[in-house]
Scaffold this active site. Structure first.
Site, PDB file in Angstrom:
ATOM      1  N   GLY A 374      70.294 -15.705 -36.435  1.00  0.00           N
ATOM      2  CA  GLY A 374      70.180 -15.268 -35.054  1.00  0.00           C
ATOM      3  C   GLY A 374      69.685 -16.368 -34.148  1.00  0.00           C
ATOM      4  N   PRO A 376      67.292 -18.429 -31.349  1.00  0.00           N
ATOM      5  CA  PRO A 376      65.840 -18.680 -31.365  1.00  0.00           C
ATOM      6  C   PRO A 376      65.075 -17.582 -30.640  1.00  0.00           C
ATOM      7  CG  PRO A 376      67.056 -20.648 -30.695  1.00  0.00           C
ATOM      8  CD  PRO A 376      68.039 -19.524 -30.700  1.00  0.00           C
ATOM      9  N   GLY A 377      63.887 -17.278 -31.171  1.00  0.00           N
ATOM     10  CA  GLY A 377      62.982 -16.371 -30.468  1.00  0.00           C
ATOM     11  C   GLY A 377      63.189 -14.901 -30.731  1.00  0.00           C
ATOM     12  N   VAL A 378      64.055 -14.517 -31.708  1.00  0.00           N
ATOM     13  CA  VAL A 378      64.262 -13.082 -31.958  1.00  0.00           C
ATOM     14  C   VAL A 378      63.381 -12.560 -33.077  1.00  0.00           C
ATOM     15  CG1 VAL A 378      66.631 -13.113 -31.096  1.00  0.00           C
ATOM     16  CG2 VAL A 378      66.208 -13.573 -33.509  1.00  0.00           C
ATOM     17  N   GLY A 379      62.540 -13.408 -33.691  1.00  0.00           N
ATOM     18  CA  GLY A 379      61.556 -12.919 -34.656  1.00  0.00           C
ATOM     19  C   GLY A 379      61.965 -13.067 -36.104  1.00  0.00           C
ATOM     20  N   SER A 698      87.969 -17.012 -27.027  1.00  0.00           N
ATOM     21  CA  SER A 698      87.590 -15.735 -26.408  1.00  0.00           C
ATOM     22  C   SER A 698      87.664 -15.759 -24.882  1.00  0.00           C
ATOM     23  CB  SER A 698      86.170 -15.349 -26.837  1.00  0.00           C
ATOM     24  OG  SER A 698      85.221 -16.284 -26.364  1.00  0.00           O
ATOM     25  N   LYS A 741      77.340 -10.943 -26.311  1.00  0.00           N
ATOM     26  CA  LYS A 741      78.059 -11.043 -25.034  1.00  0.00           C
ATOM     27  C   LYS A 741      77.760  -9.855 -24.128  1.00  0.00           C
ATOM     28  CE  LYS A 741      81.848 -13.764 -27.014  1.00  0.00           C
ATOM     29  NZ  LYS A 741      83.274 -13.782 -27.399  1.00  0.00           N
TER      30      LYS A 741
END
Length: 814
Positions: A374, A376-379, A698, A741
């Site tokens: 994931g 950065p910063g999501v734990g 995309s 997104k």
């Protein structure tokens, strides 16, 4: 071996005493890796068929030949260009024939000759030669005398120091008065200089220059021999010192034994033996430890190897061979701990609970290798610590970012000074448990260089079928890692080698929604920052609108690190006020945020402003830090049928742009556009933030929408964003990173999103019910549907495409 001299010795000697007359042509004998000097005797081995025939004929007709050294020893049939120009006219003294047909010669160099040209190549070489006279100038006599004295002195020292040179050479050199002959004699006597150097001396006709070169060679040889002699003396001295110390130590031991004093070394050995017996080692490891201990007990304390061996024993007895923590498998407690520490992340929590449920039913099951993927910063790292807490296990973390040395994983071999085990064994020693939760952080940041590839070393560590016999280079005994719960973290999977990726079960941690960030802020971040800044909750309070404002206007991220920084900035402002004497309680309200943090960094109305004019569409992109909003701008100008693409686009994205233009040209009449518009037009597609590389398929629907808007003059709706790959036939294909997104669209205030129909399953699985209620999702399968949804209606439009009669395209997820 038969001796067949060509003539008797008396006749030979009479001929040698006469003045040397060199014929105009001489049979030519090539030499490999050998240089023959004038006035020197040398044994030669002759084996080539042509050379054997040459010697046979020469011994019957004057016994004089020309000897020239080959430039390359590997040349079998040398020609003139393969031989050095200067050689030696040579007299054959003796010849011996061997049973294998080869010859052994005793020859004497007579004088230098120059190779003018080859006059015969078969059956052997024959050349036209001329005498190469020595050059001696009158003004060089004094310098030559000085060089001659130095050369004799240096040569005497070289002979005395070199074991390869006979002492008789000193007397022979001292009796030579001719400078040229002296230089030739010494050069031929030196066995340590190469063939090319000897040939340079032979080529030098100027006697002063020849002696100068020889003097330099002797000085260099003398330096090398003196250094070798010094090294030999040091080694002998060290050996003698060690022997003396050994005898003194043995005497000291005997004296201590007589006096009844305790042997400290014996006590240490006994302590180590007790630790080995109680460590619970496997039988093979215990046998190796006792063998090393026995070796240590016989080693003098002052020996250099003693410290190395003692350090090894300290490591091997300190490892948790049988120590483990008992798992506290309470599924409800584990779920409560995970929920208390982390908001959201339901899929990851469910996977951990499933593992524990299986572990509870089958305690011997091998643990999975989970990879938390994931932005950065999501734990990711803190989630691993929470898992350890919920299990009651020890926690070990090793950061792999920037690691380039394979020995960091497997350890260094004990032969190296300062060797240590790898990070895996070191972590287990710190944990004092053989079943900790072991997190390998930032596994996608591993590097490699000449010291090895750490990612390859991890293949064994992270394979449950192999890691029960993991062998660290330092320990050199197997250690069982099968009870360790390995967790890894990564921002992206692309840098991870496929073999390593195959050993891990990847769990994706997407970004947080606004509601999840709000919950995290009030449950974790605010309390932490208030405490870190020396404040209390009575002195400082935060209102919900204030935190929402920080989330929307001051941070745009998948995680919560920047949110925590901004909360910390607010706390610092309040801490400064209290330090200056204003001790009134502070409540951070909506209007207070802008006063303390300044003007908002991000403004939602920017999207509405950007899409006011035709030719601008809003797309959605995935980045390692989460989702982002992407603008695509299209413009038409007078030109000659060209397409210009700017914005640091990758190859795949450029292909999407060409596909979008081709599709619109094929369908231009449906939108009231002249099909021949491209002949006298230049189309320019630009994706802003040109310094940032962009790639991927995309953005296809966004590009075709921007083109349709720019060419029809109909603006794109400012409240709608889109993503999807397109085909030349007008299909819209599924893409990845849907959750990230959609979260990016929500962060920017967008209320409607166009997605490929095949991505509908991702919305139902990954988005929370709260987010599904806030957004309207349109699922499409054709490009026409995208254009119809995205463009604003126009009264001037000659043809308005209608949506196909497919199942309901507008889909509001409830």
């Amino acid at each position: 071996m038969s001796d067949e001299p060509a003539v008797d010795n008396e006749t030979d000697q009479e001929q040698l005493d006469k003045p040397v007359e060199i014929p105009a042509e001489l049979p030519l004998l090539p030499l490999r890796d050998t240089v023959l000097f004038p006035n020197s005797f040398m044994p030669l081995a002759v084996a080539r068929e042509a050379s054997v025939r040459l010697i046979d004929e020469a011994t019957s007709s004057g016994r004089m030949i020309g000897v020239f050294t080959q430039r390359e020893a590997s040349t079998e049939e040398p020609l003139q260009e393969d031989l050095y120009t200067i050689g030696t006219a040579t007299h054959i003294h003796k010849m011996f024939k061997l049973p294998d047909g080869s010859l052994r010669l005793i020859v004497q160099g007579l004088t230098r000759v120059r190779l003018d040209r080859i006059v015969q190549t078969r059956p052997y070489l024959k050349a036209a030669v001329s005498t190469a006279e020595d050059l001696l100038r009158d003004e060089d006599h004094i310098e030559i005398d000085a060089l001659q004295r130095n050369i004799k002195s240096n040569f005497q020292q070289v002979v005395s120091l070199s074991p390869l040179l006979s002492d008789d050479l000193q007397a022979l050199a001292a009796n030579i008065t001719d400078s040229g002959k002296l230089a030739d004699f010494i050069a031929s006597s030196l066995t340590t200089i190469g063939t090319s150097i000897k040939q340079e001396i032979l080529d030098t006709l100027d006697i002063r220059a020849r002696m100068d070169s020889l003097n330099r060679i002797l000085i260099k040889e003398l330096e090398v021999l003196e250094l070798g002699s010094k090294i030999q003396s040091q080694v002998q001295s060290e050996v003698g010192k060690n022997q003396r110390e050994y005898f003194l130590r043995e005497q000291m031991k005997a004296i201590q034994k007589e006096l009844g004093e305790g042997d400290e070394q014996a006590k240490e050995i006994d302590e180590l033996r007790t630790k080995i017996e109680s460590a619970g080692m496997p039988e093979g490891v215990k046998k190796e430890a006792l063998r090393e201990l026995d070796r240590l007990s016989k080693m003098p304390v002052a020996a250099a190897e003693y410290t190395v061996s003692r350090t090894y024993m300290d490591w091997i007895v300190a490892l948790p061979w049988s120590k483990r923590t008992e798992d506290s498998i309470d599924l409800k407690k584990t779920k409560d701990v995970l929920d208390a520490d982390h908001s959201g992340l339901e899929k990851v929590k469910d996977r951990v609970i499933e593992y524990l449920a299986v572990r509870k039913l089958n305690p011997d099951v091998k643990g999975p290798i989970l990879c938390f993927l994931g932005p950065p910063g999501v734990g990711k790292t803190s989630l691993a610590r929470s898992i350890a807490n919920s299990l009651g296990r020890k926690f070990v973390r090793v950061s792999l970012g920037g690691m380039r040395d394979e020995a960091e994983i497997r350890g260094h071999r004990r032969t190296y000074i300062g060797a240590l085990p790898g990070q895996v064994i070191q972590g287990l020693r710190r944990a004092e448990s053989k079943n900790p939760v072991f997190i390998l952080d930032e596994i996608d940041k591993l590097g490699s260089d000449f010291r090895g590839d750490p990612a390859s070393a991890l293949l064994e560590v992270l394979d449950p079928e192999q890691n029960n016999t993991f062998r660290d280079h330092y320990l050199d005994v197997p250690f069982d890692l099968s009870e360790v719960l390995f967790l890894t973290t990564a921002n992206v999977l692309d840098p991870v080698p496929p073999a390593l990726r195959d050993r891990m079960e990847v769990l994706e941690l997407a970004g947080y929604t606004e509601e999840e960030k709000l919950k995290i802020a009030f449950e974790h971040l605010i309390e932490k920052q208030v405490k870190n800044h020396g404040l209390t909750t009575e002195q400082l309070e935060f209102s919900e609108p204030a935190i929402r404002s920080v989330i929307r206007n001051y941070t745009r991220e998948a995680g919560v690190r920047n949110l925590e920084r901004e909360i910390g900035a607010l706390c610092r402002k309040v801490a400064r006020r209290r330090a200056e004497g204003d001790e009134a309680p502070v409540v951070i309200a909506l209007e207070t945020v802008a006063e303390m943090l300044g003007a908002p960094v991000f403004l939602d109305e920017e999207i509405e402003n950007r899409t006011k004019n035709p030719g601008v569409a809003v797309g959605l992109a995935w980045t390692p830090a989460g989702g982002e909003v992407l603008f695509v701008e299209a413009s038409r100008m007078q030109g000659g049928g060209t397409l210009t693409l700017t914005g640091h686009l990758g190859d795949v994205m450029k292909e999407s742009a060409r596909t979008a233009l081709s599709w619109f040209r094929a369908n231009a009449t449906h939108y009231g556009v002249d099909p021949t518009f491209y002949k006298d037009s230049e189309i320019h597609l630009h994706v802003p933030s040109g310094a940032i590389p962009k790639d991927g398929p995309s953005a296809g629907v966004t590009m075709v929408t921007a083109l349709a808007s720019g060419l029809t003059g109909r603006p794109v709706r400012g409240d709608i964003a889109m993503t999807g790959e397109i085909t030349l036939s007008g299909r819209v294909l599924p893409v990845g990173g849907i959750k990230e997104k959609v979260l990016a669209a929500r962060r920017h205030g967008i209320t409607e999103v166009i997605l490929p129909r095949q991505n509908e399953k991702n919305i139902k699985e990954d988005l929370t019910e709260e987010l599904q209620r806030e957004l309207t999702i349109h699922y499409v399968t054709e490009i026409e549907e995208v254009v119809a949804r995205a463009l604003m209606p126009s009264s001037a439009q000659t043809h308005t495409p209608t949506l196909p009669a497919t199942p309901e395209i507008r889909h509001t997820v409830n």
